[in-house]
Motif scaffolding. Structure first.
Motif, short mmCIF file in Angstrom:
data_model
loop_
_atom_site.label_atom_id
_atom_site.label_comp_id
_atom_site.label_asym_id
_atom_site.label_seq_id
_atom_site.Cartn_x
_atom_site.Cartn_y
_atom_site.Cartn_z
N MET A 168 23.95 -13.84 61.47
CA MET A 168 23.56 -15.06 62.16
C MET A 168 22.75 -16.03 61.31
SD MET A 168 24.88 -15.22 65.15
CE MET A 168 23.95 -16.43 66.05
N VAL A 169 22.17 -15.57 60.20
CA VAL A 169 21.34 -16.44 59.38
C VAL A 169 22.21 -17.20 58.39
CG1 VAL A 169 19.53 -16.49 57.62
CG2 VAL A 169 19.27 -15.04 59.63
N ASP A 170 22.06 -18.51 58.41
CA ASP A 170 22.75 -19.35 57.44
C ASP A 170 21.85 -19.44 56.22
OD1 ASP A 170 24.01 -21.25 55.94
OD2 ASP A 170 24.24 -22.69 57.57
N THR A 171 22.16 -18.68 55.20
CA THR A 171 21.29 -18.59 54.02
C THR A 171 21.20 -19.90 53.25
OG1 THR A 171 23.11 -17.66 52.73
CG2 THR A 171 21.59 -16.10 53.75
N SER A 172 22.14 -20.79 53.45
CA SER A 172 22.05 -22.09 52.77
C SER A 172 20.92 -22.94 53.33
CB SER A 172 23.38 -22.84 52.88
OG SER A 172 23.63 -23.21 54.22
N LEU A 173 20.47 -22.66 54.55
CA LEU A 173 19.37 -23.40 55.17
C LEU A 173 18.02 -22.78 54.89
CD1 LEU A 173 20.93 -24.03 58.69
CD2 LEU A 173 20.83 -25.62 56.76
N PHE A 174 18.00 -21.54 54.43
CA PHE A 174 16.75 -20.81 54.26
C PHE A 174 16.48 -20.61 52.78
CE2 PHE A 174 14.10 -16.97 54.19
CZ PHE A 174 13.11 -17.37 55.05
N ASN A 175 15.43 -21.23 52.30
CA ASN A 175 15.10 -21.16 50.89
C ASN A 175 13.60 -20.93 50.74
OD1 ASN A 175 15.16 -21.25 48.15
ND2 ASN A 175 15.55 -23.44 47.99
N SER A 176 13.16 -19.70 50.99
CA SER A 176 11.74 -19.41 50.95
C SER A 176 11.52 -17.96 50.52
CB SER A 176 11.13 -19.62 52.34
OG SER A 176 9.79 -19.21 52.34
N THR A 177 10.42 -17.73 49.81
CA THR A 177 10.07 -16.37 49.41
C THR A 177 9.01 -15.78 50.33
OG1 THR A 177 8.44 -17.22 47.86
CG2 THR A 177 10.65 -16.77 47.00
N ALA A 178 8.50 -16.57 51.28
CA ALA A 178 7.48 -16.09 52.21
C ALA A 178 8.09 -15.09 53.19
CB ALA A 178 6.87 -17.25 52.97
N LEU A 179 7.26 -14.20 53.71
CA LEU A 179 7.72 -13.24 54.70
C LEU A 179 7.71 -13.90 56.09
CD1 LEU A 179 5.81 -10.03 53.56
CD2 LEU A 179 8.22 -10.60 53.21
N HIS A 180 8.80 -13.74 56.80
CA HIS A 180 8.94 -14.29 58.15
C HIS A 180 9.49 -13.21 59.06
CE1 HIS A 180 8.31 -18.44 56.78
NE2 HIS A 180 9.10 -18.13 55.75
N SER A 181 9.20 -13.33 60.34
CA SER A 181 9.78 -12.39 61.30
C SER A 181 11.25 -12.74 61.50
CB SER A 181 9.05 -12.48 62.64
OG SER A 181 9.34 -13.71 63.27
N ASP A 182 12.02 -11.77 62.01
CA ASP A 182 13.43 -12.01 62.30
C ASP A 182 13.60 -13.17 63.27
OD1 ASP A 182 14.05 -9.90 60.67
OD2 ASP A 182 14.50 -8.51 62.30
N GLU A 183 12.72 -13.25 64.28
CA GLU A 183 12.82 -14.31 65.28
C GLU A 183 12.60 -15.69 64.67
OE1 GLU A 183 10.33 -13.53 68.62
OE2 GLU A 183 11.41 -11.71 69.16
N SER A 184 11.61 -15.81 63.80
CA SER A 184 11.34 -17.12 63.21
C SER A 184 12.47 -17.55 62.27
CB SER A 184 10.00 -17.14 62.48
OG SER A 184 10.02 -16.28 61.36
N ILE A 185 13.06 -16.61 61.56
CA ILE A 185 14.19 -16.94 60.68
C ILE A 185 15.38 -17.42 61.51
CG2 ILE A 185 15.92 -15.99 59.11
CD1 ILE A 185 13.68 -14.20 57.99
N LEU A 186 15.67 -16.73 62.62
CA LEU A 186 16.78 -17.15 63.47
C LEU A 186 16.51 -18.50 64.12
CD1 LEU A 186 17.95 -13.86 65.19
CD2 LEU A 186 19.22 -15.26 63.58
N ASP A 187 15.26 -18.76 64.51
CA ASP A 187 14.94 -20.05 65.09
C ASP A 187 15.19 -21.19 64.11
OD1 ASP A 187 14.22 -19.01 67.54
OD2 ASP A 187 12.08 -18.91 67.07
N LEU A 188 14.95 -20.95 62.84
CA LEU A 188 15.09 -21.99 61.81
C LEU A 188 16.50 -22.09 61.24
CD1 LEU A 188 11.81 -21.31 59.82
CD2 LEU A 188 12.27 -23.23 61.37
#
Length: 65
Positions: free
Chosen positions: A23-43
């Motif tokens: 479900m995660v579009d990795t092209s939209l996510f470009n961060s090395t910070a730790l995030h919860s699964d929920e916050s990653i999916l929201d973004l």
């Protein structure tokens, strides 16, 4: 946020790590910070129309639950 998706063709349930990885579009996510699964999916949640069922290979036929 959705907890899992179900294939409308064969009934396969995708959840947990498999759900997150599909479900995660990795092209939209470009961060090395730790995030919860929920916050990653929201973004970065992508459309189910691009997901392929690993069981029956049907593309884009999912019910969100």
């Amino acid at each position: 946020m959705n907890n899992y998706v179900r294939c409308n063709n064969c009934g396969y349930d995708m959840y947990g790590h498999e759900f997150i990885s599909n479900m995660v579009d990795t092209s939209l996510f470009n961060s090395t910070a730790l995030h919860s699964d929920e916050s990653i999916l929201d973004l970065c949640q992508k459309s189910t129309s691009n997901m392929v069922c690993p069981f029956c290979n049907e593309k884009g036929s999912w019910s969100l639950t």
